[in-house]
Motif scaffolding. Sequence first.
Motif, PDB file in Angstrom:
ATOM      1  N   ILE A 124       0.818  -1.333  -0.146  1.00 22.37           N
ATOM      2  CA  ILE A 124      -0.152  -0.064   0.319  1.00 22.37           C
ATOM      3  C   ILE A 124       0.698   0.977   0.198  1.00 22.37           C
ATOM      4  N   GLN A 125       0.257   1.791  -0.478  1.00 23.27           N
ATOM      5  CA  GLN A 125       1.560   3.366  -0.597  1.00 23.27           C
ATOM      6  C   GLN A 125       0.193   4.446   0.504  1.00 23.27           C
ATOM      7  N   TYR A 126       0.679   4.779   2.129  1.00 17.99           N
ATOM      8  CA  TYR A 126       0.494   5.685   1.992  1.00 17.99           C
ATOM      9  C   TYR A 126       0.927   6.697   2.688  1.00 17.99           C
ATOM     10  N   ASP A 127       1.097   7.489   1.268  1.00 16.11           N
ATOM     11  CA  ASP A 127       1.602   9.084   1.028  1.00 16.11           C
ATOM     12  C   ASP A 127       0.439   9.562   0.092  1.00 16.11           C
ATOM     13  N   ALA A 242       3.909  -1.507   3.646  1.00 16.74           N
ATOM     14  CA  ALA A 242       3.663  -0.234   3.350  1.00 16.74           C
ATOM     15  C   ALA A 242       4.608   1.141   2.765  1.00 16.74           C
ATOM     16  N   SER A 243       4.061   1.391   1.418  1.00 16.00           N
ATOM     17  CA  SER A 243       5.606   2.028   0.817  1.00 16.00           C
ATOM     18  C   SER A 243       4.645   3.360   0.524  1.00 16.00           C
ATOM     19  N   GLY A 244       6.444   4.145   0.508  1.00 18.34           N
ATOM     20  CA  GLY A 244       5.858   5.763   0.081  1.00 18.34           C
ATOM     21  C   GLY A 244       7.090   6.391   0.387  1.00 18.34           C
ATOM     22  N   ASN A 245       7.147   7.969  -0.355  1.00 17.06           N
ATOM     23  CA  ASN A 245       8.451   9.096  -0.408  1.00 17.06           C
ATOM     24  C   ASN A 245       8.981   9.653   0.931  1.00 17.06           C
ATOM     25  N   THR A 246       8.103   9.397   1.706  1.00 14.87           N
ATOM     26  CA  THR A 246       8.968   9.880   3.440  1.00 14.87           C
ATOM     27  C   THR A 246       9.214   8.860   4.287  1.00 14.87           C
ATOM     28  N   LEU A 247      10.505   9.618   4.574  1.00 17.70           N
ATOM     29  CA  LEU A 247      11.163   8.137   5.646  1.00 17.70           C
ATOM     30  C   LEU A 247      10.619   7.962   6.966  1.00 17.70           C
ATOM     31  N   VAL A 248      10.321   6.941   6.859  1.00 12.33           N
ATOM     32  CA  VAL A 248       9.355   7.269   8.267  1.00 12.33           C
ATOM     33  C   VAL A 248      11.008   7.311   9.831  1.00 12.33           C
ATOM     34  N   LYS A 249      10.792   7.619  10.511  1.00 11.88           N
ATOM     35  CA  LYS A 249      11.916   8.073  11.619  1.00 11.88           C
ATOM     36  C   LYS A 249      10.718   8.390  12.934  1.00 11.88           C
ATOM     37  N   ASP A 250       9.838   8.241  12.723  1.00  9.49           N
ATOM     38  CA  ASP A 250       9.148   8.683  14.138  1.00  9.49           C
ATOM     39  C   ASP A 250       8.075   7.900  14.950  1.00  9.49           C
TER      40      ASP A 250
END
Length: 335
Positions: A124-127, A242-250
Motif C-alpha cells: 500500500i502507498q501510505y502517502d 507500507a511504501s511511500g516517499n516519506t522516510l518514517v523515523k518517528d
Amino acid sequence: MNSVDSYYIGWIAALPIERAAATAVLDQRHEEPKDFKQHPTDPNSYTWGQIGKHNIVIASLPSGIYGTISAAATATSLLTSLPQIRIGLLVGIAGGIARPHKAQDIRLGDVVVSQPKGESGGVIQYDLGKAKAGGKWELRDSLNRLPPVLLQALSSLQEEHEVSPSKIPDILHDMWRAYPQMAESKGYNPGYVHQGFENDRLFKPAHNHIGGGTCTECDPSWEIEREPRNSTNPKIHYGVIASGNTLVKDAISRDLILEATGEECVCFEMEAAGIVDIFPCLVIRGICDYADSHKNDRWQRYASATAAAYTKEFLNWVLVTQLRDTPRALDVLQI
C-alpha cells in the motif's frame, strides 16, 4: 546461456549494500550477454548471473537518489532494455513494524515478504490517497497484483518451512565463506553479519532517542520486554508492506500512519509503490530498524544479506516452465 533472451528475472536494489548482497548470493556471475543492446535512454548498470536454474539481471537505483520516483525510473529503464523480463524482485532493507503484544514479533535482521491480503495486493502507498470520514485513509487500489508464478512459489516455500527450517543461515554462511570481508566490521561499517541481541532494542513510542549513533544513553526502563530468542537465525514474516516517499523515523508518526491506513502492515520502505504498478514484483525486505527515532545504520548490511538470502531460497521454488510461460512484464504494464 549467453543470450539476453534467457534472462527472465529482474532484481532491483536501492542501495549499493543491497546490490552487493544480491551479487554475493549468485551461484554464478555472468559476463554481459554479447547480444545485449542497452536502450539509449537507459542509464542503469547491470550485474548478470544465475541462481539455481534461473538467469537474473540485477540493477540498482542511482547512488543517493531514492524513493518511489527513482525506483519507477529504474524499473522502466530495465524493461525498456530487457523487454523479455517476466517478473521482478525488489530486495533490500526496511523499517519493521514490531507489535509483540499482537503476536507480530519482528526483530532486526528478520525478513518481511509482501503477500496479498484481502483487497490489498501486498503493498500500500501510505502517502497517496484521500481522507475518509472517521480519520481513515482511502488508499490507492490494490498495488502489486502478483502473477501466479510468484504466488505458487510463495505457497510452496511457506509449506516447506512448516516442516523444514529455512536455508537462509546456510546461504549466509556460504556468502561469508566466499566473501570473507563481508563478515568483517570496518570502523563504523559493521559487516553483513548479525549485530548481537544487545544491539536490538525496541522502545515504547513515547521515548525518543537521546542522541548519538547508538542507544547507549536511552533509558532502559522504556524498553519493551520481549521473549529472548535462542538463535540468531532470522524469522520470516508475510504481510502488507507500507511504501511511500516519506522516510518514517518517528514512532508516533509511524503509528498514526498505520492507524490511518487501517492495515496491519509489517514494514515501511520507500521504493515498492513506485515499481509494483509497472512491474509484476515481489517485495522482500530485511529489517534494519523499527521506523522510529532510534533508527541507525548498524543493521543495514546484515538486513540486506538476510533479504538476499531469502530471495535465493525463494527462487529455487520458482518453476522454470511456469516462468517461461508467464507473460512479459511489458505485456501487463499498467500506465
